[in-house]
Scaffold this motif. Structure first.
Motif, short mmCIF file in Angstrom:
data_model
loop_
_atom_site.label_atom_id
_atom_site.label_comp_id
_atom_site.label_asym_id
_atom_site.label_seq_id
_atom_site.Cartn_x
_atom_site.Cartn_y
_atom_site.Cartn_z
N TYR A 245 2.76 10.90 -4.34
CA TYR A 245 2.75 9.61 -5.04
C TYR A 245 1.41 8.90 -4.83
O TYR A 245 0.78 8.42 -5.77
CB TYR A 245 3.90 8.74 -4.52
CG TYR A 245 3.79 7.26 -4.85
CD1 TYR A 245 4.35 6.75 -6.01
CD2 TYR A 245 3.14 6.39 -3.98
CE1 TYR A 245 4.25 5.39 -6.31
CE2 TYR A 245 3.04 5.04 -4.26
CZ TYR A 245 3.60 4.54 -5.43
OH TYR A 245 3.49 3.20 -5.71
N VAL A 246 0.99 8.82 -3.58
CA VAL A 246 -0.26 8.12 -3.26
C VAL A 246 -1.43 8.74 -4.01
O VAL A 246 -2.25 8.03 -4.61
CB VAL A 246 -0.50 8.14 -1.73
CG1 VAL A 246 -1.89 7.59 -1.40
CG2 VAL A 246 0.57 7.33 -1.00
N TYR A 247 -1.50 10.05 -4.02
CA TYR A 247 -2.61 10.75 -4.68
C TYR A 247 -2.58 10.52 -6.19
O TYR A 247 -3.62 10.22 -6.79
CB TYR A 247 -2.51 12.24 -4.37
CG TYR A 247 -3.59 13.09 -5.00
CD1 TYR A 247 -4.93 12.89 -4.67
CD2 TYR A 247 -3.27 14.09 -5.92
CE1 TYR A 247 -5.93 13.67 -5.25
CE2 TYR A 247 -4.26 14.87 -6.50
CZ TYR A 247 -5.59 14.65 -6.16
OH TYR A 247 -6.58 15.42 -6.73
N GLN A 248 -1.42 10.65 -6.79
CA GLN A 248 -1.29 10.49 -8.25
C GLN A 248 -1.68 9.08 -8.69
O GLN A 248 -2.41 8.89 -9.66
CB GLN A 248 0.15 10.80 -8.67
CG GLN A 248 0.35 11.05 -10.15
CD GLN A 248 -0.19 12.41 -10.59
OE1 GLN A 248 -0.53 13.25 -9.76
NE2 GLN A 248 -0.29 12.62 -11.89
N VAL A 249 -1.17 8.09 -7.98
CA VAL A 249 -1.45 6.69 -8.34
C VAL A 249 -2.92 6.35 -8.07
O VAL A 249 -3.56 5.65 -8.86
CB VAL A 249 -0.50 5.74 -7.60
CG1 VAL A 249 -0.84 4.29 -7.93
CG2 VAL A 249 0.95 6.03 -7.97
N ALA A 250 -3.45 6.86 -6.98
CA ALA A 250 -4.86 6.63 -6.66
C ALA A 250 -5.75 7.15 -7.79
O ALA A 250 -6.66 6.44 -8.25
CB ALA A 250 -5.23 7.31 -5.34
N LYS A 251 -5.50 8.36 -8.23
CA LYS A 251 -6.32 8.96 -9.29
C LYS A 251 -6.23 8.15 -10.58
O LYS A 251 -7.23 7.94 -11.27
CB LYS A 251 -5.86 10.40 -9.57
CG LYS A 251 -6.29 11.41 -8.53
CD LYS A 251 -6.23 12.83 -9.09
CE LYS A 251 -4.87 13.14 -9.67
NZ LYS A 251 -4.82 14.49 -10.28
N ALA A 252 -5.02 7.69 -10.91
CA ALA A 252 -4.82 6.95 -12.16
C ALA A 252 -5.59 5.63 -12.16
O ALA A 252 -6.29 5.30 -13.12
CB ALA A 252 -3.33 6.70 -12.38
N TYR A 253 -5.50 4.86 -11.08
CA TYR A 253 -6.19 3.57 -11.04
C TYR A 253 -7.69 3.76 -10.85
O TYR A 253 -8.49 2.95 -11.36
CB TYR A 253 -5.57 2.67 -9.96
CG TYR A 253 -4.32 1.98 -10.45
CD1 TYR A 253 -4.38 0.76 -11.10
CD2 TYR A 253 -3.08 2.60 -10.32
CE1 TYR A 253 -3.24 0.14 -11.59
CE2 TYR A 253 -1.93 1.99 -10.81
CZ TYR A 253 -2.01 0.76 -11.45
OH TYR A 253 -0.88 0.17 -11.94
N ARG A 254 -8.08 4.81 -10.15
CA ARG A 254 -9.52 5.12 -10.04
C ARG A 254 -10.11 5.36 -11.43
O ARG A 254 -11.17 4.86 -11.77
CB ARG A 254 -9.67 6.36 -9.16
CG ARG A 254 -11.09 6.84 -8.89
CD ARG A 254 -11.76 6.04 -7.79
NE ARG A 254 -12.38 4.83 -8.25
CZ ARG A 254 -12.66 3.79 -7.46
NH1 ARG A 254 -12.39 3.83 -6.18
NH2 ARG A 254 -13.24 2.71 -7.96
N GLY A 275 8.33 6.99 -9.70
CA GLY A 275 8.94 5.73 -9.29
C GLY A 275 10.08 5.35 -10.22
O GLY A 275 10.61 6.17 -10.97
N ARG A 276 10.43 4.08 -10.20
CA ARG A 276 11.45 3.57 -11.12
C ARG A 276 10.80 3.28 -12.48
O ARG A 276 9.59 3.41 -12.64
CB ARG A 276 12.07 2.28 -10.56
CG ARG A 276 12.78 2.49 -9.23
CD ARG A 276 13.28 1.18 -8.65
NE ARG A 276 13.85 1.40 -7.32
CZ ARG A 276 13.15 1.42 -6.21
NH1 ARG A 276 11.85 1.19 -6.23
NH2 ARG A 276 13.73 1.65 -5.05
N ALA A 277 11.63 2.84 -13.43
CA ALA A 277 11.10 2.37 -14.70
C ALA A 277 10.12 1.23 -14.41
O ALA A 277 10.24 0.53 -13.41
CB ALA A 277 12.23 1.89 -15.60
N LYS A 278 9.14 1.03 -15.29
CA LYS A 278 8.03 0.11 -15.01
C LYS A 278 8.17 -1.22 -15.75
O LYS A 278 8.78 -1.32 -16.82
CB LYS A 278 6.71 0.77 -15.40
CG LYS A 278 6.42 2.06 -14.64
CD LYS A 278 6.35 1.83 -13.14
CE LYS A 278 5.89 3.05 -12.36
NZ LYS A 278 6.90 4.13 -12.33
N ILE A 279 7.55 -2.23 -15.15
CA ILE A 279 7.53 -3.58 -15.71
C ILE A 279 6.19 -4.21 -15.33
O ILE A 279 5.66 -3.95 -14.24
CB ILE A 279 8.72 -4.40 -15.13
CG1 ILE A 279 8.75 -5.82 -15.70
CG2 ILE A 279 8.65 -4.47 -13.62
CD1 ILE A 279 9.96 -6.61 -15.22
#
Length: 662
Positions: A245-254, A275-279
């Motif tokens: 999770y940490v790696y995937q989210v880090a790459k996306a925001y980077r 994660g859960r559905a997003k808002i």
């Protein structure tokens, strides 16, 4: 000249997540030691591991912030001093704090430490940011509940760095103001032990459903605007999450920060954060559909079609891989089973896989895809350096303890009464009390006649209390209300956030209520230095912690309804009385005040039977809180009689007072 790129700040609950954050492109990583942090259930880091992590981030020109973002019990101050001494010597880039006692100790005893104000400190407007700047706090982590307009107003005035959560789980209640977990089992959210009551199913009328279970936060679409506003740090929630999770989210925001034209690609990467559905919450104005229908993380891929001889089958078009992690949810009781896909077979849209567990799997159970191992990250550091940091000498700790003592003469017993409805004033005899605290809505304060004869005759006993949340857009309105009150001769106020003192005139007296937390002598010392005439001990406090206090000048709440949830998020309760029950049959009441959703238990907390015992310890200031009570002369008379004789009021509970706050 364009704005500086914001820092991307990633969580690390263990060593694997730490390396995942670095590889994903983190500019900074926040992590906790094994004590004093708000994720007590994460693996967290030893002192040696922290030193190794500092060496690693320096290679990448990144930073490390250490979380000390819990409230501290009084008997924990000595251990905290050792931790602060170690962190100063280790030269961490900053500490993230919640407790004003930690602030006092860091600033007065360990000047090498840089301090960031945790979101648990409840800074939700420019007043909080301004006070933080005056107190030498370098960065403020803002509340998650801000609208874009409010954030723009705050950012335009800020002279310190601002940090904002942009991704991950959302708490239903304002961070730092949730007592539900503490109330149901003594596991304090502000102590890092939240039992997540907002993720539970409740009985509303005849239906069992999720009432407070928020979807996950995702602000990828707002990243460009946050950059324009000069937000210094974009923070990802998730110290309990996996390294994947940490790696995937880090790459996306980077990717989104560095190459805004590739935002769609970043959004697709976040689809696999599991994660859960997003808002996008209040920043994106989409709170209407903010409650999730189940509390599970992951992507729903179908339902169990058949269970035979250790084989489970389902219909799904999702392309799965050997080793993918899945979770099977029992749709009747919400229990779950986690496993890895092994030896699975695909025929068209039918997937069959082996299950060797002993748990019962039923046809119709829902299946979630919750993880895929894409990268492998080290689970330990190559070398664990050591630093010769000895505990502070006993004499030094004793000297610091002496500095915390507030010297004052014992006062005669005083009783404060708090009311939240002007109708109470028809039922009160002010001869019975030493202080009357008016905790009114904004509209009631605007309409209230402070020149009324009865009120003017008792002016010296009247205190006006400010609410826990004042939006940026309402600051000027409150300033005008306060100025009008001060002009009529009322100069006594209770604040619910320390920064609210900035709204008051220089001649006004300011006290702090139980939401400016005092769990230790250092916090009490800080409030004295901030010229608080009175302060209150928190309602969730326990007897042993209260007993350990050297500073006994505070007000002990002996009766009141604790506000278990305090949220800006509206929820719908079908029951005509706005009541609902938990899975143990306990009843709770939902109310709304100034646009804030508040949940209280159906019975108050009452400690009258301990009054003599508390007084024998040296405490002499007490409060009866009539907020959330029905206005009734009989109830008031009964309460005052029970208070005088030290008899418990029933029905009631004692919260954590005897069973303990963990």
């Amino acid at each position: 000249m364009g704005k500086k790129k914001p820092e991307i700040l990633l969580p690390a609950g263990n060593t694997e997540s730490f390396f995942a954050a670095l590889k994903g492109g983190a500019d900074a990583i926040y992590l906790g030691l094994r004590s004093f942090n708000a994720r007590g259930r994460a693996s967290n880091f030893t002192e040696s591991q922290l030193l190794a992590a500092i060496k690693e981030v320096k290679k990448k020109n990144a930073k490390i912030y250490v979380t000390l973002n819990t409230v501290i019990k009084n008997n924990e101050l000595e251990a905290l001093l050792d931790v602060l001494a170690f962190l100063e010597k280790a030269q961490v880039d900053a500490i993230i704090i919640q407790d004003w006692g930690v602030y006092w100790l860091a600033k007065n005893q360990f000047p090498g430490l840089v301090v960031h104000a945790s979101t648990q400190m409840g800074n939700h407007n420019s007043l909080g940011v301004s006070l933080s700047e005056r107190l030498g706090i370098s960065r403020v982590i803002l509340a998650r509940e801000l609208t874009m307009k409010e954030l723009e107003g705050i950012a335009g005035k800020a002279k310190v760095e601002l940090e904002l959560f942009v991704h991950g789980a959302l708490c239903y209640s304002f961070s730092g103001l949730c007592f539900f977990s503490s109330y149901i089992g003594g596991r304090g959210a502000n102590r890092g032990l939240c039992a997540q009551p907002c993720r539970r199913i409740y009985k509303d009328d005849q239906d069992c459903k999720f009432l407070f279970n928020l979807k996950d936060n995702q602000q990828l679409s707002n990243v460009d605007r946050l950059k324009e506003l000069g937000i210094s740090s974009l923070k990802i929630e998730g110290r309990m999450k996996s390294a994947d999770y940490v790696y995937q989210v880090a790459k996306a925001y980077r990717l989104a920060v560095d190459q805004p034209n590739r935002q769609k690609e970043a959004e697709e990467m976040l689809r696999l954060d599991f994660g859960r559905a997003k808002i996008s919450y209040f920043l994106g104005k989409d709170v209407k559909e903010g409650i999730a229908e189940n509390s599970n993380t992951g992507i729903s891929i179908g339902f169990v079609k058949d269970v035979k001889k250790g084989l489970i089958s389902l219909n799904s078009n999702t392309e799965m891989q050997d080793g993918d992690r899945i979770r099977i949810r029992n749709v009747k009781n919400d229990s779950t089973v986690n496993l890895k896909l092994r030896d699975f077979q695909v025929e068209g849209d039918s997937i069959t896989f082996q299950f060797e567990g002993k748990e019962k799997i039923n046809v119709g159970d829902e299946i979630f895809w919750v993880g895929r191992r894409g990268e492998h990250f080290p689970s330990k550091f190559d070398q664990l350096p050591k630093m010769n940091v000895k505990p502070l000498p006993f004499g030094q700790k004793k000297a610091i303890r002496q500095k915390l003592i507030i010297k004052s003469r014992p006062s005669k017993p005083r009783l404060f009464v708090r009311v939240d409805d002007p109708d109470w004033l028809r039922k009160l005899r002010l001869d019975d009390v030493d202080g009357l605290v008016l905790s009114f809505t904004r509209k009631d304060l605007e309409k209230f006649d402070f020149n009324a004869r009865f009120i003017q005759q008792n002016k010296q006993k009247i205190y006006v209390e400010l609410p826990k949340f004042i939006s940026e857009e309402h600051i000027d309105e409150y300033r005008k209300i306060i100025q009008r009150i001060e002009r009529t001769g009322y100069t006594r106020f209770f604040v619910s956030h320390l920064s609210q003192k900035l709204l008051l005139g220089k001649d006004s007296q300011v006290s702090s209520n139980e939401h400016v937390y005092v769990y230790n002598d250092a916090a009490a010392k800080l409030l004295q230095q901030q010229q608080m005439r009175n302060f209150c001990y928190p309602m969730e406090n326990d007897f042993e912690n209260l007993k350990s206090m050297q500073n006994k000048q505070g007000i002990v709440l002996l009766h009141g309804y604790p506000e278990l949830f305090y949220s800006r998020m509206p929820v719908s309760v079908s029951d005509e009385e706005n009541q609902f029950k938990d899975d143990h049959g306990k009843t709770y009441q939902k109310t709304n005040k100034d646009g804030i959703t508040i949940v209280v238990p159906d019975a108050p907390v009452n400690l009258f039977q301990y009054k003599k015992q508390i007084m024998a310890l040296g405490f002499s200031n007490f409060m009866i809180d009539l907020s959330h009570e029905k206005t009734s002369k009989n109830i008031l008379k009964r309460l005052l009689t029970k208070y005088r004789f030290g008899e418990q009021y029933q029905p009631s509970s004692t919260f954590n007072f005897k069973k303990g706050l963990f």
